[in-house]
Write a protein that holds these residues in place. Structure first.
Motif, PDB file in Angstrom:
ATOM      1  N   ALA A  15      44.962  -0.530  47.603  1.00 28.26           N
ATOM      2  CA  ALA A  15      45.409   0.339  48.688  1.00 28.26           C
ATOM      3  C   ALA A  15      46.141   1.517  48.058  1.00 28.26           C
ATOM      4  O   ALA A  15      46.977   1.334  47.161  1.00 28.26           O
ATOM      5  CB  ALA A  15      46.332  -0.424  49.628  1.00 28.26           C
ATOM      6  N   VAL A  16      45.838   2.731  48.512  1.00 27.07           N
ATOM      7  CA  VAL A  16      46.361   3.942  47.870  1.00 27.07           C
ATOM      8  C   VAL A  16      46.809   4.948  48.931  1.00 27.07           C
ATOM      9  O   VAL A  16      46.102   5.199  49.908  1.00 27.07           O
ATOM     10  CB  VAL A  16      45.302   4.582  46.940  1.00 27.07           C
ATOM     11  CG1 VAL A  16      45.014   3.668  45.762  1.00 27.07           C
ATOM     12  CG2 VAL A  16      44.001   4.861  47.686  1.00 27.07           C
ATOM     13  N   PRO A  17      47.986   5.562  48.754  1.00 25.84           N
ATOM     14  CA  PRO A  17      48.454   6.562  49.710  1.00 25.84           C
ATOM     15  C   PRO A  17      47.656   7.864  49.670  1.00 25.84           C
ATOM     16  O   PRO A  17      47.309   8.402  50.717  1.00 25.84           O
ATOM     17  CB  PRO A  17      49.914   6.789  49.300  1.00 25.84           C
ATOM     18  CG  PRO A  17      50.287   5.560  48.540  1.00 25.84           C
ATOM     19  CD  PRO A  17      49.034   5.157  47.827  1.00 25.84           C
ATOM     20  N   ASP A  18      47.367   8.363  48.472  1.00 26.58           N
ATOM     21  CA  ASP A  18      46.618   9.615  48.357  1.00 26.58           C
ATOM     22  C   ASP A  18      45.155   9.271  48.081  1.00 26.58           C
ATOM     23  O   ASP A  18      44.662   9.359  46.954  1.00 26.58           O
ATOM     24  CB  ASP A  18      47.197  10.495  47.248  1.00 26.58           C
ATOM     25  CG  ASP A  18      46.688  11.926  47.335  1.00 26.58           C
ATOM     26  OD1 ASP A  18      45.636  12.145  47.962  1.00 26.58           O
ATOM     27  OD2 ASP A  18      47.341  12.827  46.782  1.00 26.58           O
ATOM     28  N   TYR A  19      44.480   8.889  49.128  1.00 19.80           N
ATOM     29  CA  TYR A  19      43.127   8.337  49.016  1.00 19.80           C
ATOM     30  C   TYR A  19      42.144   9.320  48.383  1.00 19.80           C
ATOM     31  O   TYR A  19      41.368   8.961  47.491  1.00 19.80           O
ATOM     32  CB  TYR A  19      42.663   7.936  50.415  1.00 19.80           C
ATOM     33  CG  TYR A  19      41.219   7.527  50.534  1.00 19.80           C
ATOM     34  CD1 TYR A  19      40.813   6.249  50.178  1.00 19.80           C
ATOM     35  CD2 TYR A  19      40.272   8.421  51.029  1.00 19.80           C
ATOM     36  CE1 TYR A  19      39.486   5.867  50.305  1.00 19.80           C
ATOM     37  CE2 TYR A  19      38.943   8.046  51.165  1.00 19.80           C
ATOM     38  CZ  TYR A  19      38.558   6.772  50.791  1.00 19.80           C
ATOM     39  OH  TYR A  19      37.246   6.405  50.919  1.00 19.80           O
ATOM     40  N   ASP A  20      42.148  10.573  48.819  1.00 21.04           N
ATOM     41  CA  ASP A  20      41.178  11.550  48.317  1.00 21.04           C
ATOM     42  C   ASP A  20      41.340  11.781  46.821  1.00 21.04           C
ATOM     43  O   ASP A  20      40.351  11.873  46.091  1.00 21.04           O
ATOM     44  CB  ASP A  20      41.309  12.874  49.073  1.00 21.04           C
ATOM     45  CG  ASP A  20      40.894  12.759  50.526  1.00 21.04           C
ATOM     46  OD1 ASP A  20      40.078  11.872  50.843  1.00 21.04           O
ATOM     47  OD2 ASP A  20      41.395  13.549  51.347  1.00 21.04           O
ATOM     48  N   LYS A  21      42.578  11.850  46.370  1.00 18.42           N
ATOM     49  CA  LYS A  21      42.835  12.063  44.941  1.00 18.42           C
ATOM     50  C   LYS A  21      42.364  10.872  44.113  1.00 18.42           C
ATOM     51  O   LYS A  21      41.764  11.026  43.044  1.00 18.42           O
ATOM     52  CB  LYS A  21      44.331  12.311  44.713  1.00 18.42           C
ATOM     53  CG  LYS A  21      44.691  12.701  43.293  1.00 18.42           C
ATOM     54  CD  LYS A  21      46.186  12.964  43.152  1.00 18.42           C
ATOM     55  CE  LYS A  21      46.605  14.210  43.900  1.00 18.42           C
ATOM     56  NZ  LYS A  21      48.036  14.547  43.659  1.00 18.42           N
ATOM     57  N   ARG A  56      37.391  -1.335  45.159  1.00 18.21           N
ATOM     58  CA  ARG A  56      37.442  -0.861  46.538  1.00 18.21           C
ATOM     59  C   ARG A  56      38.752  -0.119  46.718  1.00 18.21           C
ATOM     60  O   ARG A  56      39.827  -0.612  46.340  1.00 18.21           O
ATOM     61  CB  ARG A  56      37.388  -2.019  47.534  1.00 18.21           C
ATOM     62  CG  ARG A  56      37.212  -1.558  48.989  1.00 18.21           C
ATOM     63  CD  ARG A  56      37.546  -2.632  49.994  1.00 18.21           C
ATOM     64  NE  ARG A  56      38.997  -2.831  50.103  1.00 18.21           N
ATOM     65  CZ  ARG A  56      39.571  -3.674  50.961  1.00 18.21           C
ATOM     66  NH1 ARG A  56      38.823  -4.406  51.766  1.00 18.21           N
ATOM     67  NH2 ARG A  56      40.891  -3.810  50.996  1.00 18.21           N
ATOM     68  N   LEU A  57      38.667   1.087  47.286  1.00 21.62           N
ATOM     69  CA  LEU A  57      39.854   1.877  47.608  1.00 21.62           C
ATOM     70  C   LEU A  57      40.047   1.895  49.120  1.00 21.62           C
ATOM     71  O   LEU A  57      39.087   2.076  49.866  1.00 21.62           O
ATOM     72  CB  LEU A  57      39.706   3.311  47.099  1.00 21.62           C
ATOM     73  CG  LEU A  57      39.546   3.512  45.593  1.00 21.62           C
ATOM     74  CD1 LEU A  57      39.345   4.985  45.288  1.00 21.62           C
ATOM     75  CD2 LEU A  57      40.756   2.966  44.827  1.00 21.62           C
ATOM     76  N   ARG A  58      41.293   1.715  49.543  1.00 25.53           N
ATOM     77  CA  ARG A  58      41.619   1.754  50.971  1.00 25.53           C
ATOM     78  C   ARG A  58      42.797   2.682  51.188  1.00 25.53           C
ATOM     79  O   ARG A  58      43.821   2.571  50.503  1.00 25.53           O
ATOM     80  CB  ARG A  58      41.969   0.351  51.476  1.00 25.53           C
ATOM     81  CG  ARG A  58      42.357   0.301  52.954  1.00 25.53           C
ATOM     82  CD  ARG A  58      42.635  -1.128  53.409  1.00 25.53           C
ATOM     83  NE  ARG A  58      43.781  -1.712  52.731  1.00 25.53           N
ATOM     84  CZ  ARG A  58      45.051  -1.560  53.147  1.00 25.53           C
ATOM     85  NH1 ARG A  58      45.325  -0.840  54.218  1.00 25.53           N
ATOM     86  NH2 ARG A  58      46.047  -2.152  52.484  1.00 25.53           N
ATOM     87  N   LYS A  59      42.645   3.619  52.119  1.00 26.29           N
ATOM     88  CA  LYS A  59      43.731   4.537  52.430  1.00 26.29           C
ATOM     89  C   LYS A  59      44.841   3.794  53.154  1.00 26.29           C
ATOM     90  O   LYS A  59      44.606   3.099  54.138  1.00 26.29           O
ATOM     91  CB  LYS A  59      43.215   5.684  53.299  1.00 26.29           C
ATOM     92  CG  LYS A  59      44.239   6.779  53.553  1.00 26.29           C
ATOM     93  CD  LYS A  59      43.618   7.936  54.311  1.00 26.29           C
ATOM     94  CE  LYS A  59      44.625   9.073  54.499  1.00 26.29           C
ATOM     95  NZ  LYS A  59      44.017  10.228  55.200  1.00 26.29           N
ATOM     96  N   ALA A  60      46.076   3.921  52.648  1.00 23.57           N
ATOM     97  CA  ALA A  60      47.208   3.195  53.218  1.00 23.57           C
ATOM     98  C   ALA A  60      48.486   3.977  52.967  1.00 23.57           C
ATOM     99  O   ALA A  60      48.543   4.846  52.095  1.00 23.57           O
ATOM    100  CB  ALA A  60      47.312   1.796  52.616  1.00 23.57           C
ATOM    101  N   GLY A  61      49.527   3.645  53.706  1.00 23.57           N
ATOM    102  CA  GLY A  61      50.803   4.324  53.532  1.00 23.57           C
ATOM    103  C   GLY A  61      51.550   3.889  52.294  1.00 23.57           C
ATOM    104  O   GLY A  61      52.425   4.605  51.809  1.00 23.57           O
ATOM    105  N   GLU A  62      51.215   2.709  51.763  1.00 29.35           N
ATOM    106  CA  GLU A  62      51.925   2.171  50.609  1.00 29.35           C
ATOM    107  C   GLU A  62      50.932   1.638  49.582  1.00 29.35           C
ATOM    108  O   GLU A  62      49.952   0.989  49.931  1.00 29.35           O
ATOM    109  CB  GLU A  62      52.864   1.038  51.061  1.00 29.35           C
ATOM    110  CG  GLU A  62      53.753   0.499  49.975  1.00 29.35           C
ATOM    111  CD  GLU A  62      54.717  -0.562  50.502  1.00 29.35           C
ATOM    112  OE1 GLU A  62      55.893  -0.530  50.143  1.00 29.35           O
ATOM    113  OE2 GLU A  62      54.266  -1.419  51.289  1.00 29.35           O
TER     114      GLU A  62
END
Length: 312
Positions: A15-21, A56-62
């Motif tokens: 899980a990643v906050p800056d998903y696009d980057k 797998r990358l997931r857009k998340a706040g933390e």
């Protein structure tokens, strides 16, 4: 657990906050291939691997480690492992059933002793993959994952008892004691290692390259792109594999490696290596010195997403 039911490491989910980057990093300079994306979740494959995806990358706040996924040989083995875990008092997140991610399959999820989510699956559709060519400096496959734990002996014992991992080697020193246990589920020296850290977190994710030349070319590409190199290039003694460690855009450590040792499991006896000796951490002597600052880079942020599982 004497009967080993796990076969290999499938994928690591972040899980990643800056998903696009993060997506630009992994699908660009790091050399993975985006195979699917939908609503802030993307699946990235290694071109040389039959796995549907390895990250797998997931857009998340933390930032957190969502899960680590392993393969099993059959549906029967998945069911047998689930029953073994239930008998041992391990908390299941889901019972065995259909897996709703690329490639499908049959599997289930559960918590490990440190509260991480682990997935085991079988009958996942094989991805169309290809041979990585000479001088092609992209990952062939996912090599291994290393997990930080405040009590590495307890975590090691849990994985041995419940998932059939075997101990390959340990890094230790006369000053701080044991700091890393290397664990295997095949003749590959390690599919996982457990590192001593101040909190539960991801230590690093490692990707296998075609060979030494491709490993060096890939390392150079990431360095030229301006991403922070933590340690390397060099060659470890435990596992006899090469290493270059970088930080991804959100501070997760990722590694390029190659030539990880394959063991004769019938005759192998674990070693305890003194990692305070420079030739242990780097046989070549080419990497920057291992020190406290380098080690702290891979402590990572505390993984608040982990459920603290009851002792078992």
């Amino acid at each position: 657990m004497s009967n080993r039911l796990l076969t290999h490491l499938r994928h690591v989910d972040l899980a990643v906050p800056d998903y696009d980057k993060q997506l630009d990093f992994y699908s660009g300079v790091w050399g993975l291939t985006k195979v699917s994306e939908d609503s802030g979740i993307s699946f990235l494959a290694a071109e040389g691997s039959p796995e549907q995806y390895v990250v797998r990358l997931r857009k998340a706040g933390e930032k957190r480690l969502d899960l680590v996924s392993y393969g099993a040989a059959s549906v029967a083995d998945v069911d047998a492992l689930a029953e073994h875990l239930l008998t041992g008092g391990v908390q299941l997140i889901s019972r065995p059933g259909k897996v709703d991610t690329p490639g499908g399959g049959y599997g289930f999820r559960f918590f490990d002793i440190d509260g991480r989510t682990v997935e085991v699956s079988a009958d996942v559709e094989v991805r169309q993959h290809r041979r990585i060519e000479k001088k092609e400096s992209i990952p062939v496959k996912l090599s291994h994952v290393v997990l930080n734990s405040p009590d590495i002996d307890k975590t090691r014992a849990w994985y041995e008892t419940h998932l059939g991992f075997r101990h390959s080697d340990t890094l230790s020193s006369p000053y701080v004691g044991d700091v890393m246990h290397f664990m295997r589920i095949s003749n590959q020296h390690h599919s996982m290692a457990i590192a001593k850290g101040p909190h539960t977190s991801l230590h690093h994710v490692s990707f296998e390259m075609r060979g030494i030349d491709e490993y060096m070319r890939g390392s150079g590409r990431v360095m030229r792109a301006g991403f922070q190199k933590i340690w390397g290039p060099g060659r470890h003694l435990a596992g006899d594999n090469t290493f270059t460690y970088f930080l991804d855009p959100h501070g997760n450590t990722v590694e390029y490696t190659t030539e990880l040792e394959e063991l004769d499991e019938d005759t192998w006896h674990p070693h305890v290596y003194d990692f305070s000796q420079p030739e242990i951490t780097d046989q070549w002597g080419t990497a920057n010195p291992m020190n406290e600052l380098v080690a702290k880079e891979s402590f990572n942020d505390p993984d608040h997403g982990c459920f603290i599982a009851p002792p078992v």
